[in-house]
Design a protein around this motif. Structure first.
Motif, PDB file in Angstrom:
ATOM      1  N   SER A  67       0.712  -1.029   0.258  1.00  0.00           N
ATOM      2  CA  SER A  67       0.064   0.177  -0.206  1.00  0.00           C
ATOM      3  C   SER A  67       0.973   1.649  -0.063  1.00  0.00           C
ATOM      4  O   SER A  67       0.465   2.365  -0.961  1.00  0.00           O
ATOM      5  CB  SER A  67      -1.029   0.006   0.784  1.00  0.00           C
ATOM      6  OG  SER A  67      -0.282  -0.157   2.514  1.00  0.00           O
ATOM      7  N   ALA A  68       2.492   1.398   0.687  1.00  0.00           N
ATOM      8  CA  ALA A  68       3.016   2.453   0.589  1.00  0.00           C
ATOM      9  C   ALA A  68       3.065   2.708  -0.634  1.00  0.00           C
ATOM     10  O   ALA A  68       2.845   3.271  -1.285  1.00  0.00           O
ATOM     11  CB  ALA A  68       4.215   2.406   1.601  1.00  0.00           C
ATOM     12  N   VAL A  69       3.978   1.356  -1.285  1.00  0.00           N
ATOM     13  CA  VAL A  69       3.754   1.726  -2.933  1.00  0.00           C
ATOM     14  C   VAL A  69       2.836   2.820  -3.745  1.00  0.00           C
ATOM     15  O   VAL A  69       3.220   3.379  -4.080  1.00  0.00           O
ATOM     16  CB  VAL A  69       4.601   0.465  -3.846  1.00  0.00           C
ATOM     17  CG1 VAL A  69       4.791   0.438  -5.059  1.00  0.00           C
ATOM     18  CG2 VAL A  69       5.650   0.062  -2.699  1.00  0.00           C
ATOM     19  N   LEU A  70       1.773   1.558  -3.656  1.00  0.00           N
ATOM     20  CA  LEU A  70       0.653   2.755  -4.649  1.00  0.00           C
ATOM     21  C   LEU A  70       0.433   4.390  -4.037  1.00  0.00           C
ATOM     22  O   LEU A  70      -0.340   4.970  -4.818  1.00  0.00           O
ATOM     23  CB  LEU A  70      -0.566   1.975  -4.463  1.00  0.00           C
ATOM     24  CG  LEU A  70      -0.782  -0.258  -4.365  1.00  0.00           C
ATOM     25  CD1 LEU A  70      -2.040  -0.355  -3.993  1.00  0.00           C
ATOM     26  CD2 LEU A  70      -0.494   0.398  -5.917  1.00  0.00           C
ATOM     27  N   PHE A  71       0.813   4.149  -2.627  1.00  0.00           N
ATOM     28  CA  PHE A  71       0.285   6.147  -2.086  1.00  0.00           C
ATOM     29  C   PHE A  71       1.938   6.816  -2.917  1.00  0.00           C
ATOM     30  O   PHE A  71       1.380   7.576  -2.673  1.00  0.00           O
ATOM     31  CB  PHE A  71       0.849   6.093  -0.312  1.00  0.00           C
ATOM     32  CG  PHE A  71      -1.024   5.043  -0.248  1.00  0.00           C
ATOM     33  CD1 PHE A  71      -2.228   5.595  -0.432  1.00  0.00           C
ATOM     34  CD2 PHE A  71      -0.404   4.614   1.652  1.00  0.00           C
ATOM     35  CE1 PHE A  71      -3.060   4.993   0.490  1.00  0.00           C
ATOM     36  CE2 PHE A  71      -1.232   3.991   1.790  1.00  0.00           C
ATOM     37  CZ  PHE A  71      -3.047   4.225   1.365  1.00  0.00           C
ATOM     38  N   VAL A  72       2.848   6.014  -2.943  1.00  0.00           N
ATOM     39  CA  VAL A  72       3.840   6.728  -3.419  1.00  0.00           C
ATOM     40  C   VAL A  72       3.368   7.352  -4.778  1.00  0.00           C
ATOM     41  O   VAL A  72       3.759   8.290  -5.255  1.00  0.00           O
ATOM     42  CB  VAL A  72       4.965   6.226  -3.378  1.00  0.00           C
ATOM     43  CG1 VAL A  72       5.965   6.420  -4.362  1.00  0.00           C
ATOM     44  CG2 VAL A  72       5.562   6.058  -1.689  1.00  0.00           C
TER      45      VAL A  72
ATOM     46  N   GLY B  74      -0.944  11.727  -8.986  1.00  0.00           N
ATOM     47  CA  GLY B  74      -1.479  12.914  -8.654  1.00  0.00           C
ATOM     48  C   GLY B  74      -3.170  12.631  -8.928  1.00  0.00           C
ATOM     49  O   GLY B  74      -3.614  11.340  -8.787  1.00  0.00           O
ATOM     50  N   PRO B  75      -3.822  13.106 -10.347  1.00  0.00           N
ATOM     51  CA  PRO B  75      -3.634  14.429 -10.821  1.00  0.00           C
ATOM     52  C   PRO B  75      -4.210  15.982  -9.818  1.00  0.00           C
ATOM     53  O   PRO B  75      -3.042  16.553 -10.318  1.00  0.00           O
ATOM     54  CB  PRO B  75      -5.081  14.019 -11.661  1.00  0.00           C
ATOM     55  CG  PRO B  75      -5.650  13.247 -10.737  1.00  0.00           C
ATOM     56  CD  PRO B  75      -5.221  12.240 -10.444  1.00  0.00           C
ATOM     57  N   THR B  76      -4.122  15.543  -9.159  1.00  0.00           N
ATOM     58  CA  THR B  76      -4.479  17.144  -8.452  1.00  0.00           C
ATOM     59  C   THR B  76      -3.879  17.075  -7.379  1.00  0.00           C
ATOM     60  O   THR B  76      -2.829  16.626  -6.674  1.00  0.00           O
ATOM     61  CB  THR B  76      -6.160  18.036  -8.295  1.00  0.00           C
ATOM     62  OG1 THR B  76      -6.681  16.030  -7.156  1.00  0.00           O
ATOM     63  CG2 THR B  76      -7.188  16.637  -9.455  1.00  0.00           C
ATOM     64  N   VAL B  77      -3.406  17.908  -6.976  1.00  0.00           N
ATOM     65  CA  VAL B  77      -2.851  18.649  -5.725  1.00  0.00           C
ATOM     66  C   VAL B  77      -3.497  18.059  -4.337  1.00  0.00           C
ATOM     67  O   VAL B  77      -3.154  17.067  -3.461  1.00  0.00           O
ATOM     68  CB  VAL B  77      -2.981  20.055  -5.565  1.00  0.00           C
ATOM     69  CG1 VAL B  77      -2.460  19.995  -3.485  1.00  0.00           C
ATOM     70  CG2 VAL B  77      -1.963  20.268  -5.513  1.00  0.00           C
TER      71      VAL B  77
ATOM     72  N   VAL C 146       0.046  11.332   0.263  1.00  0.00           N
ATOM     73  CA  VAL C 146       0.817  11.873   1.848  1.00  0.00           C
ATOM     74  C   VAL C 146       0.065  11.337   3.092  1.00  0.00           C
ATOM     75  O   VAL C 146       0.698  10.681   3.759  1.00  0.00           O
ATOM     76  CB  VAL C 146       1.056  13.630   1.277  1.00  0.00           C
ATOM     77  CG1 VAL C 146       2.488  13.715   2.746  1.00  0.00           C
ATOM     78  CG2 VAL C 146       2.624  13.540   0.283  1.00  0.00           C
ATOM     79  N   ASP C 147      -0.874  12.063   3.129  1.00  0.00           N
ATOM     80  CA  ASP C 147      -1.186  11.683   4.583  1.00  0.00           C
ATOM     81  C   ASP C 147      -1.451  10.157   4.710  1.00  0.00           C
ATOM     82  O   ASP C 147      -1.068   9.981   5.808  1.00  0.00           O
ATOM     83  CB  ASP C 147      -2.844  11.763   4.651  1.00  0.00           C
ATOM     84  CG  ASP C 147      -2.916  13.651   4.951  1.00  0.00           C
ATOM     85  OD1 ASP C 147      -2.160  14.022   5.413  1.00  0.00           O
ATOM     86  OD2 ASP C 147      -3.882  14.448   5.015  1.00  0.00           O
ATOM     87  N   SER C 148      -2.140   9.946   3.488  1.00  0.00           N
ATOM     88  CA  SER C 148      -2.751   8.056   3.548  1.00  0.00           C
ATOM     89  C   SER C 148      -0.716   7.312   4.292  1.00  0.00           C
ATOM     90  O   SER C 148      -1.571   6.424   5.223  1.00  0.00           O
ATOM     91  CB  SER C 148      -3.203   7.493   2.729  1.00  0.00           C
ATOM     92  OG  SER C 148      -4.102   7.838   2.323  1.00  0.00           O
ATOM     93  N   LEU C 149       0.526   7.974   2.729  1.00  0.00           N
ATOM     94  CA  LEU C 149       1.597   7.497   3.667  1.00  0.00           C
ATOM     95  C   LEU C 149       1.764   7.636   5.310  1.00  0.00           C
ATOM     96  O   LEU C 149       2.552   6.457   5.105  1.00  0.00           O
ATOM     97  CB  LEU C 149       1.982   7.487   2.444  1.00  0.00           C
ATOM     98  CG  LEU C 149       3.855   7.252   2.476  1.00  0.00           C
ATOM     99  CD1 LEU C 149       3.574   5.909   1.443  1.00  0.00           C
ATOM    100  CD2 LEU C 149       4.576   8.614   1.260  1.00  0.00           C
TER     101      LEU C 149
END
Length: 97
Positions: free
Chosen positions: A19-24, A30-33, A40-43
């Motif tokens: 899941s960390a790889v997917l969050f990265v 993105g596509p948005t901020v 980043v929060d989830s990571l």
């Protein structure tokens, strides 16, 4: 620690690393901020839980001390982004997201 708990921790560590790889990837693409901020929060929270599992697995509970600043950093990022969006809605920030 029993072997069942250790096996469960090892399996969960693999799941959290995946899941960390997917969050990265979501952070990079993105596509948005807002997608990036949520990624980043989830990571960050994923990293906190991962560190807790490592502390439990190895028996080195000093790693738990590092979990608090990471969680607070993610919370501070949320507050900053929400403040930025609020300022943008008010028209006080001229940059586009």
């Amino acid at each position: 620690m029993t072997s069942i708990v250790s096996l469960l921790l090892e399996v969960m560590m693999v799941v959290y690393m995946t899941s960390a790889v997917l969050f990265v990837l979501r952070t990079i693409r993105g596509p948005t901020v807002f997608d990036r901020v949520i990624a980043v929060d989830s990571l960050s929270y994923d990293l906190v839980v991962f560190m807790a599992m490592i502390a439990l697995y190895t028996g080195r509970y000093v790693l738990a001390v590092c979990m608090v600043p990471i969680a607070l950093w993610a919370y501070a990022l949320d507050i900053y982004v929400s403040w930025y969006v609020e300022q943008k809605v008010k028209g006080e920030v001229r940059c586009d997201l």
